[in-house]
Write a protein that holds these residues in place. Sequence first.
Motif, mmCIF file in Angstrom:
data_model
loop_
_atom_site.group_PDB
_atom_site.id
_atom_site.type_symbol
_atom_site.label_atom_id
_atom_site.label_comp_id
_atom_site.label_asym_id
_atom_site.label_seq_id
_atom_site.Cartn_x
_atom_site.Cartn_y
_atom_site.Cartn_z
ATOM 1 N N ARG A 95 0.838 -1.202 0.000
ATOM 2 C CA ARG A 95 0.000 0.000 0.000
ATOM 3 C C ARG A 95 0.866 1.242 0.000
ATOM 4 N N ALA A 96 0.293 2.314 -0.495
ATOM 5 C CA ALA A 96 0.939 3.622 -0.446
ATOM 6 C C ALA A 96 -0.089 4.622 0.072
ATOM 7 N N ASP A 97 0.328 5.487 0.986
ATOM 8 C CA ASP A 97 -0.530 6.541 1.521
ATOM 9 C C ASP A 97 0.226 7.852 1.463
ATOM 10 N N LEU A 98 -0.527 8.928 1.277
ATOM 11 C CA LEU A 98 0.055 10.258 1.232
ATOM 12 C C LEU A 98 -0.506 11.051 2.396
ATOM 13 N N LYS A 99 0.355 11.384 3.373
ATOM 14 C CA LYS A 99 -0.071 12.155 4.544
ATOM 15 C C LYS A 99 0.872 13.328 4.715
ATOM 16 N N THR A 100 0.311 14.523 4.773
ATOM 17 C CA THR A 100 1.075 15.774 4.940
ATOM 18 C C THR A 100 2.279 15.828 3.996
ATOM 19 N N ASP A 101 2.051 15.598 2.736
ATOM 20 C CA ASP A 101 3.072 15.643 1.686
ATOM 21 C C ASP A 101 4.205 14.642 1.873
ATOM 22 N N LYS A 102 3.991 13.608 2.654
ATOM 23 C CA LYS A 102 4.968 12.536 2.801
ATOM 24 C C LYS A 102 4.341 11.256 2.279
ATOM 25 N N LEU A 103 5.144 10.460 1.617
ATOM 26 C CA LEU A 103 4.669 9.197 1.065
ATOM 27 C C LEU A 103 5.023 8.079 2.036
ATOM 28 N N PHE A 104 4.006 7.357 2.499
ATOM 29 C CA PHE A 104 4.193 6.216 3.394
ATOM 30 C C PHE A 104 3.982 4.950 2.576
ATOM 31 N N LEU A 105 5.006 4.109 2.515
ATOM 32 C CA LEU A 105 4.945 2.882 1.731
ATOM 33 C C LEU A 105 4.987 1.663 2.648
ATOM 34 N N ASN A 106 3.972 0.807 2.552
ATOM 35 C CA ASN A 106 3.970 -0.497 3.221
ATOM 36 C C ASN A 106 4.204 -1.525 2.125
ATOM 37 N N ILE A 107 5.451 -1.982 2.028
ATOM 38 C CA ILE A 107 5.812 -2.846 0.904
ATOM 39 C C ILE A 107 6.544 -4.110 1.350
ATOM 40 N N GLY A 108 6.045 -4.694 2.441
ATOM 41 C CA GLY A 108 6.559 -5.981 2.859
ATOM 42 C C GLY A 108 7.682 -5.951 3.874
ATOM 43 N N TYR A 109 8.099 -4.794 4.288
ATOM 44 C CA TYR A 109 9.121 -4.713 5.330
ATOM 45 C C TYR A 109 8.427 -4.643 6.688
ATOM 46 N N SER A 110 9.190 -4.744 7.761
ATOM 47 C CA SER A 110 8.613 -4.726 9.112
ATOM 48 C C SER A 110 8.158 -3.325 9.513
ATOM 49 N N HIS A 111 8.524 -2.319 8.752
ATOM 50 C CA HIS A 111 8.192 -0.931 9.063
ATOM 51 C C HIS A 111 7.798 -0.210 7.780
ATOM 52 N N PRO A 112 6.987 0.845 7.881
ATOM 53 C CA PRO A 112 6.670 1.609 6.670
ATOM 54 C C PRO A 112 7.866 2.478 6.262
#
Length: 181
Positions: A95-112
């Motif tokens: 998944r990818a989320d955009l919060k306050t002009d920052k891109l948060f990527l959940n791509i299979g690692y233990s942390h975003p």
Amino acid sequence: MSRIGNKPVKILNGAKVNSSGQSLEVTGPKGSLKLWVNPIIKYEIKGDEVQFSRKSDIKREKALHGLYAVLLKNMVTGVIDGYTKRLELSGIGFRADLKTDKLFLNIGYSHPIIFNPPEGIKLQVLTQENAIVVSGIDKQLVGQVAAKIRSFRPPEPYKGKGIKYEKEFIRRKAGKAAAAK
């Protein structure tokens, strides 16, 4: 002989090219960009065209001749239309989320993974298509940011999981099961 460098660069409607010393500034409806030109290469602004020229046929001068013509052409296109690159996420739970002009990527690692885009780059997340759109006026910067985001999880050849460009073809490999048969 540089064929690209010999062609004059057309300045499209809506763009303006100003020169000061060895730098060119292109302004348009989407913003402005600056280009420093090496003193080896001379340029001349004639109406709605910019013509580049060089002194001799040395290999370095030929390369720079075509380079500056293409860079200026890309700048004119960028300030009028802009550039976009589209990335697709493929994988279970990616998944990818955009919060306050920052891109948060959940791509299979233990942390975003948190990515701060540089100034001049606009990111857009399309959740239905599981895609990220990178856009801006600087072609080089748009490509560099897209490559950086892709480098967080490049697509792997066995299942095709990862972040890939929109029309990128991933060459698949057969796994262990195919070798046993």
